[in-house]
Design a protein around this motif. Structure first.
Motif, short mmCIF file in Angstrom:
data_model
loop_
_atom_site.label_atom_id
_atom_site.label_comp_id
_atom_site.label_asym_id
_atom_site.label_seq_id
_atom_site.Cartn_x
_atom_site.Cartn_y
_atom_site.Cartn_z
N VAL A 173 0.85 -1.20 0.00
CA VAL A 173 0.00 0.00 0.00
C VAL A 173 0.88 1.25 0.00
CG1 VAL A 173 -1.67 1.34 1.35
CG2 VAL A 173 -1.97 -1.13 1.09
N GLY A 174 1.94 1.23 0.79
CA GLY A 174 2.87 2.35 0.84
C GLY A 174 3.53 2.62 -0.50
N VAL A 190 16.75 10.72 -6.70
CA VAL A 190 16.21 11.85 -5.95
C VAL A 190 15.38 12.68 -6.91
CG1 VAL A 190 16.81 13.93 -4.65
CG2 VAL A 190 18.20 11.88 -4.40
N PRO A 191 14.16 13.02 -6.63
CA PRO A 191 13.39 12.77 -5.42
C PRO A 191 12.57 11.48 -5.47
CG PRO A 191 12.17 14.29 -6.77
CD PRO A 191 13.48 13.97 -7.50
N SER A 192 12.40 10.90 -6.65
CA SER A 192 11.49 9.75 -6.78
C SER A 192 11.84 8.59 -5.85
CB SER A 192 11.49 9.23 -8.23
OG SER A 192 11.01 10.20 -9.11
N GLY A 193 13.05 8.09 -5.95
CA GLY A 193 13.43 6.92 -5.17
C GLY A 193 13.42 7.16 -3.68
N VAL A 194 14.06 8.23 -3.25
CA VAL A 194 14.13 8.53 -1.82
C VAL A 194 12.74 8.83 -1.27
CG1 VAL A 194 15.07 10.11 -0.08
CG2 VAL A 194 16.52 9.30 -1.94
N LEU A 242 10.89 6.59 1.70
CA LEU A 242 10.45 7.12 2.99
C LEU A 242 8.94 6.98 3.18
CD1 LEU A 242 12.78 10.22 3.22
CD2 LEU A 242 13.05 7.99 4.32
N VAL A 243 8.17 7.16 2.11
CA VAL A 243 6.72 6.98 2.21
C VAL A 243 6.38 5.52 2.49
CG1 VAL A 243 4.55 7.03 0.91
CG2 VAL A 243 6.09 8.99 0.82
N VAL A 244 7.06 4.60 1.82
CA VAL A 244 6.80 3.17 2.04
C VAL A 244 7.08 2.79 3.49
CG1 VAL A 244 7.58 0.83 1.48
CG2 VAL A 244 7.17 2.48 -0.34
#
Length: 84
Positions: free
Chosen positions: A10-11, A29-33, A37-39
């Protein structure tokens, strides 16, 4: 296994939506990071809400594992595509 994985899956969906990763999926950065962090945040939050618990060691292992899996291929991909 599915009981452990669903909060993180879900994350991933939330992270992809928030950072619109489909536009630049290989960017670290910013996609992967951001997704990483959201996951971790969403996954741990959903584990708490669902009563699964979040031991400190589990949080650290999740941060490390998800960091390697969500960022590692992006680092390799950006280096391969950046050389073209």
């Amino acid at each position: 296994m599915a009981w452990t994985a669903w909060p993180f899956l879900v994350g991933v969906g939330v992270g992809w939506g928030v950072f619109r990763v489909w536009r630049r999926p290989v960017e670290v950065v910013p996609s992967g990071v951001g997704v990483w962090l959201v996951v971790v945040g969403a996954g741990m939050g959903l584990r708490i809400v669902s009563g699964q618990g979040t031991a400190f060691a589990f949080v650290l292992v999740s941060l490390a594992f998800l960091g390697v899996t969500l960022l590692g291929w992006r680092v390799v991909g950006s280096r391969v595509l950046g050389g073209r």
